[in-house]
Design a protein around this motif. Structure first.
Motif: not given
Length: 110
Positions: A26-35
């Motif tokens: 899917k994509e970058w998880d900005e909240k958790n700073q993880r891919i």
């Protein structure tokens, strides 16, 4: 590999091919700073590090980082994939890696 440049979140050697789980989905998880699993458009390998260009245009780096070559903002080794924040607002088309360097090309490529 010894510097986690294989993308398996561990600095252990791997003798048989293995899927790099952080490079599909899917994509970058900005909240958790993880891919959050996403497709990869391109990868480039340096001496002890790797940089990748994701389908959504974001750039990631991992592995050895003695000279800041992963682009993640520190000189600490990166076992998991780290987002290259300084390139997120750019129109990145290609990434490249050398011995202890990395770079990107932005804009139109003809």
């Amino acid at each position: 590999g010894r510097h986690a440049q294989l993308g398996h979140k561990t600095p252990k050697h791997v003798v048989e091919p293995k899927i790099v789980s952080g490079l599909s989905g899917k994509e970058w998880d900005e909240k958790n700073q993880r891919i959050r699993l996403i497709g990869v458009q391109q990868v480039a390998c340096g001496h002890e590090h790797v940089v990748g260009l994701l389908d959504n245009g974001k750039v990631i780096g991992w592995g050895g980082n003695r000279d800041g070559e992963t682009g993640t903002g520190s000189r600490m080794g990166v076992n998991g994939m780290g987002l290259v924040m300084s390139l997120q607002s750019s129109d990145i088309r290609r990434v490249f890696a050398g011995g202890r360097t990395s770079g990107a090309i932005a804009g139109v490529i003809s």
